[in-house]
Design a protein around this motif. Structure first.
Motif, mmCIF file in Angstrom:
data_model
loop_
_atom_site.group_PDB
_atom_site.id
_atom_site.type_symbol
_atom_site.label_atom_id
_atom_site.label_comp_id
_atom_site.label_asym_id
_atom_site.label_seq_id
_atom_site.Cartn_x
_atom_site.Cartn_y
_atom_site.Cartn_z
ATOM 1 N N THR A 1 44.071 17.648 71.040
ATOM 2 C CA THR A 1 43.158 18.650 70.329
ATOM 3 C C THR A 1 44.011 18.653 68.943
ATOM 4 N N GLU A 2 43.500 19.565 68.245
ATOM 5 C CA GLU A 2 44.202 19.980 66.741
ATOM 6 C C GLU A 2 44.726 21.373 66.943
ATOM 7 N N SER A 3 45.801 21.747 66.339
ATOM 8 C CA SER A 3 46.576 22.991 66.277
ATOM 9 C C SER A 3 45.680 23.980 65.512
ATOM 10 N N CYS B 1 52.640 6.417 56.725
ATOM 11 C CA CYS B 1 52.266 6.749 55.273
ATOM 12 C C CYS B 1 51.214 7.857 55.103
ATOM 13 N N SER B 2 50.526 8.051 56.258
ATOM 14 C CA SER B 2 49.411 8.980 56.219
ATOM 15 C C SER B 2 49.131 9.489 57.708
ATOM 16 N N GLY B 3 48.664 10.741 57.903
ATOM 17 C CA GLY B 3 48.277 11.461 59.066
ATOM 18 C C GLY B 3 47.146 10.578 59.846
ATOM 19 N N PHE B 4 46.117 9.993 59.115
ATOM 20 C CA PHE B 4 45.155 8.927 59.369
ATOM 21 C C PHE B 4 45.732 7.881 60.338
ATOM 22 N N SER B 5 46.814 7.291 59.703
ATOM 23 C CA SER B 5 47.336 6.189 60.249
ATOM 24 C C SER B 5 48.223 6.548 61.408
ATOM 25 N N VAL C 1 37.807 16.922 67.328
ATOM 26 C CA VAL C 1 38.951 16.481 66.770
ATOM 27 C C VAL C 1 38.916 15.475 65.672
ATOM 28 N N HIS C 2 39.697 15.050 64.805
ATOM 29 C CA HIS C 2 39.700 14.507 63.713
ATOM 30 C C HIS C 2 39.052 12.903 63.800
ATOM 31 N N ALA C 3 38.389 12.354 62.772
ATOM 32 C CA ALA C 3 38.060 11.049 62.804
ATOM 33 C C ALA C 3 39.128 10.005 63.294
ATOM 34 N N GLY D 1 50.894 16.192 53.751
ATOM 35 C CA GLY D 1 49.595 16.195 52.812
ATOM 36 C C GLY D 1 49.106 17.354 52.792
ATOM 37 N N LYS D 2 49.536 18.453 53.567
ATOM 38 C CA LYS D 2 48.826 19.588 53.589
ATOM 39 C C LYS D 2 49.799 20.720 53.132
ATOM 40 N N ALA D 3 50.200 21.507 54.096
ATOM 41 C CA ALA D 3 51.218 22.527 53.629
ATOM 42 C C ALA D 3 52.550 22.169 52.865
ATOM 43 N N VAL E 1 48.898 17.143 70.321
ATOM 44 C CA VAL E 1 48.408 17.762 69.250
ATOM 45 C C VAL E 1 48.518 17.313 67.880
ATOM 46 N N ASP E 2 47.320 17.293 67.183
ATOM 47 C CA ASP E 2 47.232 16.942 65.975
ATOM 48 C C ASP E 2 47.688 18.247 65.090
ATOM 49 N N ASP E 3 48.849 18.246 64.580
ATOM 50 C CA ASP E 3 49.169 19.553 63.863
ATOM 51 C C ASP E 3 49.136 19.530 62.337
ATOM 52 N N ALA E 4 48.273 18.786 61.836
ATOM 53 C CA ALA E 4 48.102 18.415 60.416
ATOM 54 C C ALA E 4 47.847 19.715 59.738
ATOM 55 N N HIS E 5 47.091 20.416 60.166
ATOM 56 C CA HIS E 5 46.857 21.719 59.577
ATOM 57 C C HIS E 5 47.792 23.192 59.762
ATOM 58 N N GLY E 6 48.533 22.899 60.738
ATOM 59 C CA GLY E 6 49.282 24.005 61.435
ATOM 60 C C GLY E 6 50.793 23.945 60.833
ATOM 61 N N PHE F 1 41.871 23.655 63.533
ATOM 62 C CA PHE F 1 41.030 22.790 63.226
ATOM 63 C C PHE F 1 40.415 22.565 61.833
ATOM 64 N N SER F 2 40.615 21.258 61.267
ATOM 65 C CA SER F 2 40.437 21.309 59.666
ATOM 66 C C SER F 2 39.197 21.659 58.966
ATOM 67 N N MET F 3 38.020 21.762 59.920
ATOM 68 C CA MET F 3 36.681 22.142 59.113
ATOM 69 C C MET F 3 36.499 23.444 59.662
HETATM 70 C C1 LIG Z 1 43.206 17.274 61.257
HETATM 71 C C2 LIG Z 1 43.598 15.967 60.626
HETATM 72 N N1 LIG Z 1 44.242 15.159 60.957
HETATM 73 C C3 LIG Z 1 44.939 14.280 60.340
HETATM 74 C C4 LIG Z 1 44.384 13.959 58.873
HETATM 75 C C5 LIG Z 1 44.737 12.803 58.260
HETATM 76 O O1 LIG Z 1 46.088 13.266 57.481
HETATM 77 P P1 LIG Z 1 46.248 12.467 56.109
HETATM 78 O O2 LIG Z 1 45.774 12.896 55.116
HETATM 79 O O3 LIG Z 1 47.732 12.313 55.918
HETATM 80 O O4 LIG Z 1 45.872 11.054 56.273
HETATM 81 C C6 LIG Z 1 43.768 14.978 58.144
HETATM 82 C C7 LIG Z 1 43.324 14.930 56.998
HETATM 83 O O5 LIG Z 1 42.327 15.164 56.451
HETATM 84 C C8 LIG Z 1 43.273 16.062 59.157
HETATM 85 O O6 LIG Z 1 42.394 17.085 58.732
#
Ligand SMILES: Cc1ncc(COP(=O)(O)O)c(C=O)c1O
Length: 377
Positions: free
Chosen positions: A168-170, A102-106, A128-130, A224-226, A197-202, A172-174
């Motif tokens: 790593t992230e593809s 349901c979410s990237g965090f999960s 990398v993300h929390a 939830g991004k692109a 690879v966390d590709d959330a923002h790629g 980086f979110s910040m």
């Molecule tokens: C790099 C990264 N990974 C994972 C997540 C979590 O994704 P989601 O917003 O779908 O929970 C985020 C969102 O802030 C993110 O920036």
């Protein structure tokens, strides 16, 4: 008598307040509507969150498959809509198998917590993300951090901990900068280490050929991004996904992503494929912003993605400038520690394909004025 938890949290809130770190919510309509605020703060890089065709797709998905999944995927919550999205994601990324969350965090949290144990070492980029850090910590694995995007630092750790995993992230979110995926992949292969690879923002905005199963063992994509909607997926070998499906507590003990959302995410991917001009427009806008900002003397990072940070330094000053920009009609992210390292609080400006050149020009002019008044330009 005051409850001890109540006393403790009151103290902690007072402390956060004194550091300018209290976070609170505001209704998005208060931020974005009414005064005609132009939004440079969200992750809807391609303008899909408000795309009428996707609103229709959501409705259609709900009619075909239902608004809710009604159960965990292992009970009866796994539908043809979920399966079709998984197949499409495998096709796009080249991975063998997929599972939805349901979410990237999960997804990140489940991946780390389920896959690793106290026998393992997870090597992670410092930024990398929390959700990844929390997941590794709850797995009991040892966490070894390398200097952000520094291939030498990463290599030293991989040599020290062969047969491990590097995450790593593809994008980086910040910071908006991109990880050296190919170089990391070469090092990982040499030392029998999985690259995650966390590709959330790629995903959806960065060329798939740079981040796919050819280089990456496990990939997390988010919707939830692109894609402008909601949810996430882990992509990996069949072997890994079978293990996660059978063992991930986040997956087993949670109601599956709604089938309407799965149908929506698939429709969003199809829309992006049929409308490549959205991505082209995004890249034009990023280039335009960077040129104007540079000409105005604003110090930018090297990011060439939609995420364009402007480092301010102090938490309070970052909040103050963001508030002034909001009064000028522009919403930008104000990101403070601990989300970013102390002393690197920043305005997180995100560009999207719907921004007009006029809006970008106006933002840069106002930003330059505010930075100048704050003595930062
Ligand atoms: C790099 C990264 N990974 C994972 C997540 C979590 O994704 P989601 O917003 O779908 O929970 C985020 C969102 O802030 C993110 O920036």
């Amino acid at each position: 008598m005051s409850h001890p938890v109540s006393t403790r949290i009151a103290q902690q809130m007072a402390e956060l307040n004194s550091q300018g770190l209290v976070r609170s919510r505001r209704l998005s309509c208060e931020i974005h509507d009414g005064v005609g605020i132009v939004d440079f703060s969200h992750n809807d890089y391609l303008g899909l969150a408000s795309e009428p065709l996707l609103a229709q797709a959501l409705y259609q998905g709900a009619q075909l498959h239902g608004v809710g999944s009604k159960a965990s995927p292992l009970v009866s919550g796994y539908s043809k809509a979920h399966q079709a999205l998984e197949q499409k994601l495998c096709e796009v990324t080249g991975h063998q198998a997929c599972m939805l969350f349901c979410s990237g965090f999960s997804a990140n949290n489940a991946l780390m917590k389920t896959l690793f144990t106290h026998h393992d070492t997870v090597i992670a980029d410092k930024l990398v993300h929390a959700s990844i850090i929390d997941g590794v910590q709850s797995s009991g694995a040892k966490l070894a951090r390398f200097v952000h995007n520094d291939i030498d630092s990463a290599t030293r750790l991989v040599i020290k901990h062969p047969n491990s995993a590097l995450v790593t992230e593809s994008v980086f979110s910040m910071d908006g900068d991109c990880a050296p995926i190919k170089q990391l992949s070469d090092v990982c292969q040499q030392y029998n280490t999985w690259l995650i690879v966390d590709d959330a923002h790629g995903f959806g905005v960065v060329n798939h050929t740079l981040c796919n199963a050819s280089f990456v063992d496990i990939q997390v994509v988010t919707f939830g991004k692109a894609l402008g909607c909601q949810g996430a997926a882990i992509l990996a070998s069949q072997h890994v996904i079978d293990y996660l499906v059978a063992n991930s507590r986040h997956y087993i003990y949670s109601t599956a992503l709604s089938p309407a959302n799965a149908y929506l995410a698939l429709s969003a991917i199809n829309l992006l494929e049929s409308e490549p001009q959205r991505l082209e427009q995004l890249n034009n806008n990023i280039y335009f912003f960077r040129q104007l900002a540079t000409n105005a003397g604003i110090a930018l990072s090297e990011s060439i993605t939609a995420i364009q940070p402007v480092i301010i330094g102090s938490n309070q000053q970052t909040m103050a400038i963001a508030t002034l920009l909001a009064q000028d009609g522009f919403s930008v992210g104000a990101i403070r520690s601990p989300t970013v390292p102390k002393g690197s609080a920043r305005l997180r400006i995100t560009i999207n394909s719907n921004h007009t050149q006029q809006q970008i020009t106006d933002l840069v002019n106002k930003l330059a004025t505010q930075l100048h008044s704050a003595g930062l330009l």
